[in-house]
Scaffold this active site. Structure first.
Site, mmCIF file in Angstrom:
data_model
loop_
_atom_site.group_PDB
_atom_site.id
_atom_site.type_symbol
_atom_site.label_atom_id
_atom_site.label_comp_id
_atom_site.label_asym_id
_atom_site.label_seq_id
_atom_site.Cartn_x
_atom_site.Cartn_y
_atom_site.Cartn_z
ATOM 1 N N ARG A 260 -19.850 -2.589 25.193
ATOM 2 C CA ARG A 260 -20.080 -3.629 24.123
ATOM 3 C C ARG A 260 -21.330 -3.124 22.887
ATOM 4 O O ARG A 260 -22.622 -2.300 23.864
ATOM 5 C CB ARG A 260 -21.126 -4.936 25.084
ATOM 6 C CG ARG A 260 -20.159 -5.811 25.189
ATOM 7 C CD ARG A 260 -20.368 -6.965 26.091
ATOM 8 N NE ARG A 260 -19.844 -7.917 27.215
ATOM 9 C CZ ARG A 260 -20.236 -9.076 27.339
ATOM 10 N NH1 ARG A 260 -21.138 -9.575 26.857
ATOM 11 N NH2 ARG A 260 -19.327 -9.418 28.186
ATOM 12 N N ARG A 275 -30.151 -5.929 26.632
ATOM 13 C CA ARG A 275 -29.168 -5.419 25.592
ATOM 14 C C ARG A 275 -28.928 -4.738 25.781
ATOM 15 O O ARG A 275 -29.692 -4.072 25.073
ATOM 16 C CB ARG A 275 -29.628 -6.409 24.420
ATOM 17 C CG ARG A 275 -28.495 -6.749 23.537
ATOM 18 C CD ARG A 275 -28.826 -6.716 22.439
ATOM 19 N NE ARG A 275 -29.426 -8.736 22.544
ATOM 20 C CZ ARG A 275 -28.202 -9.561 21.813
ATOM 21 N NH1 ARG A 275 -27.050 -9.044 21.870
ATOM 22 N NH2 ARG A 275 -29.279 -11.119 22.520
ATOM 23 N N GLU A 347 -29.408 -15.005 30.111
ATOM 24 C CA GLU A 347 -28.019 -15.541 30.296
ATOM 25 C C GLU A 347 -27.475 -14.527 30.890
ATOM 26 O O GLU A 347 -27.533 -13.616 31.357
ATOM 27 C CB GLU A 347 -27.423 -15.884 29.398
ATOM 28 C CG GLU A 347 -26.048 -16.545 29.367
ATOM 29 C CD GLU A 347 -25.532 -16.289 27.771
ATOM 30 O OE1 GLU A 347 -25.441 -16.574 26.804
ATOM 31 O OE2 GLU A 347 -24.178 -15.957 27.763
ATOM 32 N N SER A 350 -21.821 -17.716 32.090
ATOM 33 C CA SER A 350 -21.136 -18.567 31.141
ATOM 34 C C SER A 350 -19.808 -18.354 32.139
ATOM 35 O O SER A 350 -19.008 -17.305 31.811
ATOM 36 C CB SER A 350 -20.586 -17.241 29.689
ATOM 37 O OG SER A 350 -21.985 -18.180 28.849
ATOM 38 N N ARG A 388 -28.918 -7.362 34.045
ATOM 39 C CA ARG A 388 -30.333 -8.927 34.211
ATOM 40 C C ARG A 388 -30.108 -9.443 35.219
ATOM 41 O O ARG A 388 -32.177 -10.041 35.322
ATOM 42 C CB ARG A 388 -29.588 -10.070 32.683
ATOM 43 C CG ARG A 388 -29.269 -9.148 31.246
ATOM 44 C CD ARG A 388 -29.109 -11.038 30.174
ATOM 45 N NE ARG A 388 -28.445 -10.334 28.868
ATOM 46 C CZ ARG A 388 -27.650 -10.581 28.351
ATOM 47 N NH1 ARG A 388 -27.838 -11.843 28.270
ATOM 48 N NH2 ARG A 388 -28.005 -10.180 27.267
#
Length: 421
Positions: A260, A275, A347, A350, A388
């Site tokens: 990403r 990140r 997070e 999802s 994470r």
RNA sequence: GGAGAGAUGGCUGAGUGGUUUAAAGCGGCGGAUUGCUAAUCCGUUGUACGGUUGAAAAGCCGUACCGGGGGUUCGAAUCCCCCUCUCUCCGCCA
């Protein structure tokens, strides 16, 4: 994408849904183009029907030795009108398809309505945040002092946002992947997939990354390829343009690196693993019958939560509100891990039901019990994201002396090692 | 990277300009026959879009679809051009 016919017949519902999402779409313009297209299509089809009839007649009359010059001349003119109409209709179709690709999914009716993440609904909190009798360190401090991650050398080679795991750090990363893959394949019924990590624009469009997220992806222009931002892309597009023959539900799990660019996030969380431009992720993907997709969403969420329960990490589950839902999702739960060094929720998953939104884009269908083809419902969720999770393990399991006491579930995957020091 | 051969329905496989609305077989579905099974016989068969009838289920009409895109023609699975993929051989390579 949404079905044009559905939009036509449920205009008010669609308008309300887009409003709840805060999406700016010219629905009136779209509906007008749709009317124009259908009118043009009818006229074109009428002319083609005429041409088919007359051409057949010409064939028969020629065989009989009759003169057909006049009819041929007339059909030549009809042919020209058809060509002109076809051109117009194709242009309209492309415009309509282009607009449809930019319209987000309609949220589920029970999704909380709200503008942003402050309106997300807390579903549950599991586990207790640990009480520290010392000041907990950040994962960056812990990883550096234990030699698990080399941020400096990674940045020298590849720039900020890339990390290099080393020694027991690399081993822990591998242990986590293996632990999760084993659980999902052995206990939750998923088939393991090792997909390509690069794919072309059509696949990215199928799952909804394109056109909206173009600048968040790494590209290889010479070959027209994109690096996947999640295994969702390749595992879902496996079945692009297929009518599925295997019985549903189909459940797949893949562990892949995810790439990403994080465009627009410059300056945020540049230190550490929170990140990064490349991270590993275990992704769960399901293809199911429409009637069962919400039950499947709950079980998917349960499968992702099970990872955190076994690792004995405190987490919470939140349901995203309409304004916070991702583009393709109709309903979505986020799982967030507590990270004491950050004093923040991270997070790590999802879990989304896309209903038939992705299936329509990627044309993935199945045969229902009446033998009719219909779009499947697709779901996916992280089970879970690695970087994470790594952070949470270090920060939650740190000891006063800076060592890490590994959670018992992980010990077998670390070759019996109970502590990193 | 070079050379050659291919791509037709769920599958196999015919089809080189006009009853091909894609032959035939297999498979699937429905039915007949049958003590059961097997076999046999009859019928049926895809997708998408648009229109139309209907409360709906489902019909009916039209158009398009023979790997994808363009072209020639009154008419293209069929002729021409470009592209993609697959296979075989050669080269290179972890």
């Amino acid at each position: 994408m949404l079905d044009m016919k559905y939009i036509r017949e449920h205009e008010a519902d669609v308008r309300a849904a887009l409003d709840h999402r805060g999406a700016d779409v010219d629905l009136d313009g779209l509906l007008e183009k749709d009317r124009e297209r259908r009118a043009g299509l009818q006229e074109g089809e009428r002319l083609k029907s005429e041409r088919n009839t007359v051409s057949k007649e010409i064939g028969l009359r020629k065989k009989a030795g009759e003169d057909t010059d006049q009819q041929q001349q007339r059909m030549r003119e009809v042919g020209e009108r058809i060509a002109a109409l076809d051109g117009q209709n194709r242009a309209l179709e492309e415009e309509i398809a282009g607009i449809l690709l930019t319209i987000p999914n309609v949220p589920h009716k029970d999704a909380p309505v709200g503008p942003d993440d402050t309106a997300n609904r807390l579903i549950r909190t599991v586990g207790e945040a640990r009480e520290f009798e010392f000041e907990p360190k950040t994962h960056v401090e812990l990883a550096e002092s234990l030699g698990l991650i080399d941020f400096t050398r990674a940045a020298r080679m590849s720039g900020a946002g890339f990390v290099l795991f080393k020694g027991l750090g690399a081993r822990l990363e591998r242990a986590l992947m293996q632990f999760m893959l084993d659980m999902h394949t052995r206990e939750h019924g998923y088939t393991e997939i090792a997909p390509p990590l690069l794919c072309h624009a059509e696949a990215m469009t199928g799952t909804g990354q394109l056109p909206k997220m173009a600048e968040d992806m790494y590209t290889i222009p010479e070959d027209g390829l994109y690096l996947i931002p999640t295994a969702e892309v390749t595992v879902t597009n496996m079945y692009r343009e297929e009518i599925l023959q295997d019985p549903l539900p189909i459940r797949h799990v893949a562990c892949t690196p995810c790439f990403r660019r994080e465009a627009g996030a410059a300056g945020r969380e540049t230190r550490g693993l929170i990140r990064v431009h490349q991270f590993d992720k275990v992704e769960l993907v399901k293809f199911v019958e429409p009637e069962t997709s919400y039950a499947e969403l709950e079980s998917l969420l349960g499968h992702a939560e099970e990872v955190l329960k076994r690792l004995e990490l405190p987490y919470r589950v939140r349901e995203l509100c309409t304004g916070d839902l991702s583009f393709a999702a109709a309903r979505c739960y986020d799982i967030e891990l507590w990270a004491p060094g950050q004093q923040a929720w991270l997070e790590v998953s999802s879990c989304s039901n896309f209903e038939d939104f992705q299936a329509r884009r990627a044309r993935i269908r199945y045969r229902n019990d009446k033998g009719k083809t219909a779009f499947v419902h697709s779901l996916n969720g992280s089970g879970v994201a690695l970087a994470r999770l790594f952070v949470a393990i270090l920060e939650n399991y740190q000891m006063a002396d800076g060592s890490i006491a590994l959670p018992p579930a992980l010990v077998p995957y670390m070759g019996g090692l109970e502590r990193i020091e």
